[in-house]
Design an enzyme around this catalytic site. Structure first.
Site, PDB file in Angstrom:
ATOM      1  N   HIS A 152      40.050  47.061-124.403  1.00 42.59           N
ATOM      2  CA  HIS A 152      39.617  45.766-124.937  1.00 42.59           C
ATOM      3  C   HIS A 152      40.040  44.679-123.955  1.00 42.59           C
ATOM      4  O   HIS A 152      41.219  44.573-123.614  1.00 42.59           O
ATOM      5  CB  HIS A 152      40.247  45.528-126.314  1.00 42.59           C
ATOM      6  CG  HIS A 152      40.095  44.121-126.792  1.00 42.59           C
ATOM      7  ND1 HIS A 152      38.868  43.483-126.864  1.00 42.59           N
ATOM      8  CD2 HIS A 152      41.002  43.217-127.217  1.00 42.59           C
ATOM      9  CE1 HIS A 152      39.043  42.259-127.306  1.00 42.59           C
ATOM     10  NE2 HIS A 152      40.327  42.060-127.523  1.00 42.59           N
ATOM     11  N   HIS A 198      38.980  40.461-122.197  1.00 39.53           N
ATOM     12  CA  HIS A 198      38.417  39.130-122.480  1.00 39.53           C
ATOM     13  C   HIS A 198      37.716  38.577-121.233  1.00 39.53           C
ATOM     14  O   HIS A 198      38.223  37.638-120.609  1.00 39.53           O
ATOM     15  CB  HIS A 198      39.537  38.149-122.876  1.00 39.53           C
ATOM     16  CG  HIS A 198      40.304  38.504-124.110  1.00 39.53           C
ATOM     17  ND1 HIS A 198      41.499  37.890-124.454  1.00 39.53           N
ATOM     18  CD2 HIS A 198      40.061  39.390-125.100  1.00 39.53           C
ATOM     19  CE1 HIS A 198      41.951  38.382-125.595  1.00 39.53           C
ATOM     20  NE2 HIS A 198      41.105  39.311-126.008  1.00 39.53           N
ATOM     21  N   HIS A 253      35.072  36.311-128.373  1.00 38.27           N
ATOM     22  CA  HIS A 253      36.382  36.964-128.200  1.00 38.27           C
ATOM     23  C   HIS A 253      36.431  37.917-126.988  1.00 38.27           C
ATOM     24  O   HIS A 253      37.212  37.689-126.075  1.00 38.27           O
ATOM     25  CB  HIS A 253      36.730  37.712-129.493  1.00 38.27           C
ATOM     26  CG  HIS A 253      38.067  38.371-129.471  1.00 38.27           C
ATOM     27  ND1 HIS A 253      38.807  38.622-130.591  1.00 38.27           N
ATOM     28  CD2 HIS A 253      38.813  38.870-128.449  1.00 38.27           C
ATOM     29  CE1 HIS A 253      39.954  39.213-130.271  1.00 38.27           C
ATOM     30  NE2 HIS A 253      39.969  39.377-128.964  1.00 38.27           N
ATOM     31  N   GLU A 309      20.503  48.604-113.029  1.00 41.06           N
ATOM     32  CA  GLU A 309      21.758  49.339-113.231  1.00 41.06           C
ATOM     33  C   GLU A 309      22.222  49.336-114.697  1.00 41.06           C
ATOM     34  O   GLU A 309      22.806  50.308-115.178  1.00 41.06           O
ATOM     35  CB  GLU A 309      22.823  48.622-112.377  1.00 41.06           C
ATOM     36  CG  GLU A 309      24.094  49.364-112.163  1.00 41.06           C
ATOM     37  CD  GLU A 309      23.923  50.447-111.112  1.00 41.06           C
ATOM     38  OE1 GLU A 309      22.880  50.479-110.446  1.00 41.06           O
ATOM     39  OE2 GLU A 309      24.843  51.260-110.999  1.00 41.06           O
ATOM     40  N   GLU A 359      45.722  45.419-132.304  1.00 46.35           N
ATOM     41  CA  GLU A 359      44.400  46.045-132.475  1.00 46.35           C
ATOM     42  C   GLU A 359      44.500  47.575-132.561  1.00 46.35           C
ATOM     43  O   GLU A 359      43.490  48.259-132.426  1.00 46.35           O
ATOM     44  CB  GLU A 359      43.454  45.666-131.317  1.00 46.35           C
ATOM     45  CG  GLU A 359      43.300  44.194-131.031  1.00 46.35           C
ATOM     46  CD  GLU A 359      42.533  43.410-132.079  1.00 46.35           C
ATOM     47  OE1 GLU A 359      42.188  43.982-133.131  1.00 46.35           O
ATOM     48  OE2 GLU A 359      42.303  42.210-131.853  1.00 46.35           O
TER      49      GLU A 359
HETATM   50  O1  2HA Z   1      46.074  39.380-127.972  1.00 45.02           O
HETATM   51  O2  2HA Z   1      43.369  40.595-127.397  1.00 45.02           O
HETATM   52  O3  2HA Z   1      42.426  40.946-129.782  1.00 45.02           O
HETATM   53  C1  2HA Z   1      45.604  40.653-128.017  1.00 45.02           C
HETATM   54  C2  2HA Z   1      44.165  40.613-128.297  1.00 45.02           C
HETATM   55  C3  2HA Z   1      43.747  40.626-129.691  1.00 45.02           C
HETATM   56 ZN    ZN Z   2      41.357  40.281-127.844  1.00 44.19          ZN
END
Ligand code: 2HA
Ligand code: ZN
Length: 272
Positions: free
Chosen positions: A141, A143, A212, A171, A117
């Protein structure tokens, strides 16, 4: 002891990777992080860099980030083992004078490249560099479970998604008064997702990738972590509310505006 491994920004980065992993936000090699290193920090560690690795095309042009250095997680590297093996898991990458190519100057000692990414990270850094006059340095980033779960049931537009999250705690509007951008499921690591995310970053500091995860940008580790944990906590409340049969009450738009006005925050009224 290596100057890089001792640097404050480096340890904050590694600790953040570790914390996100322990919260269950970064399974296996899921998620990625990049930090634009300050000039004075680079000066203090530069004699440990090597400038022999080849230049590699970024895939996008980020002219305003020419010659900048980024600390970034490695593609396929596990967050879980980053603290134990930082030299194998992350790297410092330098951009060339056009902002078109990068080269690794430190780290990834057993081989590898920056996160898949990286184009998205760099385009987001580029957008925020101009908007904030260089104040934003970190892009993360992750998850997180509840936020991802909600993308399967909430409307896929910025207004409805933001309002559902804002509704959960006063908040939320205070921590991200500009709101949340949401993108549909797109190919991870692609230039298309990089460009679409950067477009959203012109307006928002936090963007949800449907089915995602979350992307967020800010000045430092504390701020970016604070935004993401607030989104994810609100998402967890909403998952519970939906599981109990859904909302029976909600704050009015005016009540959300009132909280922000109390703190002199520029609430994004177009999302209310
Ligand atoms: O595996 O999170 O978006 C890495 C990631 C791809
Ligand atoms: Zn990801």
């Amino acid at each position: 002891m290596s100057k890089v491994l001792n640097a404050k920004f480096f340890n904050e980065f590694i600790d953040m990777v570790d914390l996100c992993c322990s919260l269950g936000w970064n399974e296996r090699n899921g998620g990625n992080m990049s930090y634009r290193i300050a000039t004075e920090d680079i000066e203090a560690i530069k004699d440990e860099f090597t400038f022999e690795k080849p230049w590699t095309s970024i895939g996008v042009t980020v002219a305003n980030l020419a010659n900048e250095y980024f600390l970034v997680t490695g593609s396929g590297k596990y967050f879980r083992y980053t603290k134990a093996e930082p030299e194998k898991s992350v790297c410092i990458a330098q951009l060339d004078e056009k902002g078109e190519n990068y080269r690794i100057v430190w780290g990834l000692v057993e081989g590898g490249r920056p996160t898949s990414e990286f184009p998205t990270h760099l385009l987001n850094h580029s957008v925020k560099f101009d908007i904030t006059g260089g104040k934003h340095r970190l892009v993360m980033h992750v998850h997180p479970v509840n936020t991802i779960a909600l993308t399967f049931v909430l409307p896929q537009n910025d207004k409805d998604f933001t309002r559902e999250i804002w509704d959960m705690m006063p908040e939320c509007a205070v921590v991200f008064p500009r709101g949340i951008g949401i993108l549909p499921l797109m190919l991870t690591g692609s230039i298309d997702i990089a460009k679409a995310t950067a477009e959203k970053f012109k307006e928002y500091d936090v963007v949800v990738w449907s089915m995602h995860g979350i992307f967020s940008s800010g000045e430092n580790f504390r701020d970016v972590f604070g935004i993401i944990e607030t989104v994810e906590k609100a998402a967890e409340i909403l998952v519970k509310v939906i599981s109990m049969g859904g909302k029976k009450v909600r704050p009015t738009a005016q009540e959300i505006i009132d909280v922000c006005e109390e703190y002199n925050l520029d609430i994004n009224k177009s999302l209310l």
